[in-house]
Design an enzyme around this catalytic site. Structure first.
Site, short mmCIF file in Angstrom:
data_model
loop_
_atom_site.label_atom_id
_atom_site.label_comp_id
_atom_site.label_asym_id
_atom_site.label_seq_id
_atom_site.Cartn_x
_atom_site.Cartn_y
_atom_site.Cartn_z
N HIS A 168 1.23 -2.08 4.13
CA HIS A 168 1.17 -3.37 4.83
C HIS A 168 1.25 -4.56 3.88
O HIS A 168 0.86 -5.68 4.23
CB HIS A 168 -0.07 -3.44 5.72
CG HIS A 168 0.17 -2.77 7.04
ND1 HIS A 168 0.55 -1.46 7.12
CD2 HIS A 168 0.15 -3.23 8.31
CE1 HIS A 168 0.75 -1.13 8.39
NE2 HIS A 168 0.51 -2.20 9.14
N ASP A 208 -9.27 -8.49 10.18
CA ASP A 208 -8.91 -8.71 11.59
C ASP A 208 -8.17 -7.50 12.14
O ASP A 208 -8.41 -7.07 13.26
CB ASP A 208 -7.98 -9.92 11.72
CG ASP A 208 -8.66 -11.20 11.32
OD1 ASP A 208 -9.90 -11.23 11.28
OD2 ASP A 208 -7.95 -12.19 11.06
N GLU A 225 -14.26 -17.77 12.78
CA GLU A 225 -12.86 -17.87 12.33
C GLU A 225 -12.24 -19.06 13.02
O GLU A 225 -12.92 -19.78 13.76
CB GLU A 225 -12.06 -16.60 12.69
CG GLU A 225 -12.09 -15.55 11.62
CD GLU A 225 -10.86 -14.64 11.64
OE1 GLU A 225 -9.83 -15.00 12.24
OE2 GLU A 225 -10.96 -13.56 11.02
P1 FAD Z 1 -0.68 -1.25 0.62
O1 FAD Z 1 0.07 -2.39 1.15
O2 FAD Z 1 -0.11 0.09 0.87
O3 FAD Z 1 -1.14 -1.45 -0.85
C1 FAD Z 1 -1.55 -2.69 -1.34
C2 FAD Z 1 -1.74 -2.67 -2.85
O4 FAD Z 1 -2.88 -1.89 -3.16
C3 FAD Z 1 -0.59 -2.04 -3.62
O5 FAD Z 1 -0.49 -2.65 -4.88
C4 FAD Z 1 -1.03 -0.60 -3.77
O6 FAD Z 1 -0.43 0.01 -4.89
C5 FAD Z 1 -2.53 -0.77 -3.92
N1 FAD Z 1 -3.29 0.35 -3.37
C6 FAD Z 1 -3.22 0.87 -2.14
N2 FAD Z 1 -4.10 1.86 -2.01
C7 FAD Z 1 -4.75 1.96 -3.19
C8 FAD Z 1 -5.77 2.79 -3.68
N3 FAD Z 1 -6.31 3.74 -2.94
N4 FAD Z 1 -6.19 2.60 -4.95
C9 FAD Z 1 -5.65 1.65 -5.73
N5 FAD Z 1 -4.68 0.85 -5.32
C10 FAD Z 1 -4.23 1.00 -4.06
N6 FAD Z 1 -6.06 -8.70 4.83
C11 FAD Z 1 -7.29 -9.18 5.01
O7 FAD Z 1 -8.03 -9.37 4.05
N7 FAD Z 1 -7.76 -9.48 6.26
C12 FAD Z 1 -7.02 -9.26 7.37
O8 FAD Z 1 -7.47 -9.53 8.47
C13 FAD Z 1 -5.71 -8.73 7.21
N8 FAD Z 1 -4.92 -8.47 8.28
C14 FAD Z 1 -3.67 -7.98 8.10
C15 FAD Z 1 -2.87 -7.73 9.21
C16 FAD Z 1 -1.61 -7.22 9.06
C17 FAD Z 1 -0.75 -6.96 10.28
C18 FAD Z 1 -1.09 -7.00 7.76
C19 FAD Z 1 0.29 -6.51 7.56
C20 FAD Z 1 -1.87 -7.25 6.64
C21 FAD Z 1 -3.16 -7.74 6.80
N9 FAD Z 1 -4.00 -7.98 5.70
C22 FAD Z 1 -5.26 -8.48 5.90
C23 FAD Z 1 -3.52 -7.76 4.33
C24 FAD Z 1 -3.96 -6.39 3.80
O9 FAD Z 1 -5.28 -6.49 3.32
C25 FAD Z 1 -3.06 -5.98 2.67
O10 FAD Z 1 -1.77 -5.79 3.18
C26 FAD Z 1 -3.51 -4.73 1.95
O11 FAD Z 1 -2.53 -4.46 1.02
C27 FAD Z 1 -3.83 -3.51 2.78
O12 FAD Z 1 -2.75 -2.84 3.23
P2 FAD Z 1 -2.48 -1.27 2.93
O13 FAD Z 1 -3.67 -0.43 3.11
O14 FAD Z 1 -1.31 -0.97 3.77
O15 FAD Z 1 -2.15 -1.29 1.39
#
Ligand code: FAD
Length: 504
Positions: A80, A142, A256
């Site tokens: 994401h 969220d 919020e």
């Molecule tokens: P990825 O996008 O897959 O990874 C993000 C980063 O973290 C990359 O650099 C990856 O290499 C690293 N990573 C992933 N997993 C690990 C791990 N286990 N150990 C070490 N590094 C790791 N953020 C908020 O704070 N509040 C919100 O309300 C919020 N809402 C969102 C809603 C949507 C629809 C979207 C798309 C994003 C939102 N986000 C929000 C942002 C979100 O926190 C970030 O996108 C975050 O990266 C989490 O997504 P992911 O788990 O898919 O991680």
């Protein structure tokens, strides 16, 4: 451990000799491509292989293999990210969702703790904690389709952050595999304290989080959910700041808010305000004459138990001193799980109308309270006065609830606001191109810089190291570099953040 690959069969097979890898299949490029894109939909970084580890030891093997082969490696949570941060072009991607497994309940001196595999989604944590145990982590995002490891690598913020801090301060212990392939347990008390703080908000640079211990509180049964509308930003900000500074029984559990366009538009305007679970509609006649191009909606919630017949009265008392436009208040009572899952409704809508799969040039900024009124005047009411095709979040949080030992960088001052431009525009010809939206984001950031605002990008994206150095500040950057050398000396981890490149 299963590995999908295209270009590495012999090298992975060699590793399979010691049972590290069960190289399942040579897969087609389409499978790899799906791991090379993300929610932002603007970058493609096809990996050479995708590894599906089922244990932390398998994560360690994959990291050691990557290091020995001189390959970059990225943990991918649920993909994401916006700008390819979880990608590793030509390297290895660890599909962390496979490392979801069962969540365990343990106890600590402060109460119950969830032991969560890092690939679990927050939605899975919610289901397990509330439904099975009547408990809940205090701090959420969220949207819950994000992995625990992914948000802990960034921050994790929502309307509970003002009270409980971001998700990164609501963790008591972590299991981490560092960039040299060592599996370590770390916590502020039990050791490896610096590694613990480094990986929290560490953008995946210092290790892969494989497990997190998250303290739990008793979960409420239900939530009184309220939205009220302001026409004046200064009054909005002053009320929001006074609410986040309140303690005790007359304080809300969630604060919020967002800016929206003063027009009858379902995507950018009045349509954003009514609650999905409520039948109220927005009455434009209530908007004061002479209001500007934007209005502001403060979103609040009060936890309660089933049968609590005083919650409506409590909420009404707490709303009384607030300066919102009377008649533009929207209330509903929903279960705690439904409240925390509230974004599911928007997700379903966006999937149906095609905007979920369109590019999302999102921009998230923390702006200090001392600059937020100017930001409203110059950015919201000028650059963004027509909206962004979705919510423009703007709500305050308290700096003292963040821990400066962590890698996340936040602005100075007691209070700062999250500004989040959550663009859900239809693709051209119905909506703007991704390039146009990116240009508008750049104009916002340029304004922050030229006006000398005290701000930091959240979920930052920069293209070169000098910009990262500015982002972290002199002391923060020097600590970041030290930590990189200590925990990932070959600089193989999370190359998609564009901070370091692997050593040749
Ligand atoms: P990825 O996008 O897959 O990874 C993000 C980063 O973290 C990359 O650099 C990856 O290499 C690293 N990573 C992933 N997993 C690990 C791990 N286990 N150990 C070490 N590094 C790791 N953020 C908020 O704070 N509040 C919100 O309300 C919020 N809402 C969102 C809603 C949507 C629809 C979207 C798309 C994003 C939102 N986000 C929000 C942002 C979100 O926190 C970030 O996108 C975050 O990266 C989490 O997504 P992911 O788990 O898919 O991680």
């Amino acid at each position: 451990m299963i590995a999908y690959f295209e270009n590495l069969p012999r090298r992975l097979s060699a590793a399979a000799g010691d049972d590290d890898f069960n190289a399942a299949d040579e897969t087609n490029n389409g499978d790899l491509k799906s791991f090379g894109s993300d929610f932002g939909g603007m970058t493609t970084s096809v990996p050479a292989a995708v590894i599906q580890p089922s244990t932390a030891d398998e994560v360690a093997s994959a990291i050691r293999f990557a290091r020995a082969e001189g390959l970059a490696l990225a943990a991918r949570g649920n993909g994401h990210s916006i700008h390819g941060q979880a990608g590793a072009a030509g390297g290895l991607v660890l599909d962390m969702r496979v490392l979801a497994g069962p969540i365990g309940l343990t106890g600590g001196p402060g109460g119950p703790i969830a032991e969560v595999p890092a690939g679990a989604l927050w939605a899975e944590v919610l289901e397990w904690a509330v439904t099975e145990h009547g408990l809940a982590p205090p701090s959420w995002t969220d949207y819950l389709g994000l992995t625990v490891g992914g948000t802990l690598s960034n921050g994790g913020v929502s309307g509970q952050t003002f009270r409980h801090g971001p998700q990164v301060v609501n963790v008591s212990q972590l299991e981490v595999v560092t960039g040299d392939g060592e599996r370590r347990l770390c916590s502020p008390e039990a050791g490896d304290t610096d590694l613990f703080f480094a990986v929290l908000g560490g953008l995946g640079q210092f290790g892969v989080i494989t497990r997190a211990w998250i303290p739990l509180l008793p979960a409420p049964d239900a939530v009184k959910w309220i939205r009220v509308v302001y026409s004046d930003f200064e009054r909005y900000a002053s009320d929001a700041e006074s609410l986040v500074n309140r303690y005790g029984p007359d304080s809300f559990d969630y604060v919020e808010g967002f800016a929206f366009v003063n027009c009858d538009d379902p995507v950018n305007g009045y349509g954003l305000v009514p609650l999905a679970s409520d039948r109220q509609t927005f009455d434009p006649d209530r908007v004061p004459q002479g209001s500007g191009p934007l209005l502001y909606c403060l979103e609040l919630a009060l936890h309660c138990r089933h049968g609590d017949d005083k919650v409506d009265q409590r909420a009404a008392e707490m709303l009384k001193p607030l300066g919102y436009v009377k008649g533009l208040e929207f209330c509903a009572k929903v279960s705690y799980v439904d409240f925390l899952s509230r974004v599911n409704h928007s997700e379903a809508e966006a999937r149906e109308n095609g905007t979920w799969d369109a590019p999302h040039p999102w921009l998230n900024i923390f702006v200090s309270a001392c600059d937020i009124v100017d930001f409203d005047r110059e950015v919201f009411r000028r650059i963004l006065r027509r909206g962004v095709g979705g919510p423009m979040l703007v709500y305050p949080m308290l700096r003292r609830k963040w821990d400066q030992r962590m890698s996340v960088s936040v602005p100075d001052g007691e209070i700062f606001y999250l500004v989040a431009l959550l663009r859900f525009a239809r693709p051209p010809p119905d909506g703007p191109s991704a390039e146009e939206m990116m240009a508008e984001n750049q104009a916002v950031v340029d304004r922050c810089r030229s006006a000398g605002y005290n701000y930091k990008l959240y979920l930052p994206h920069y293209r070169d190291q000098s910009q990262w150095a500015v982002h972290f500040g002199e002391k923060g950057w020097s600590r970041f570099l030290d930590r990189k050398v200590r925990y990932d000396p070959a600089a193989i981890l999370s190359p998609g953040q564009l901070i370091f490149s692997p050593e040749a």
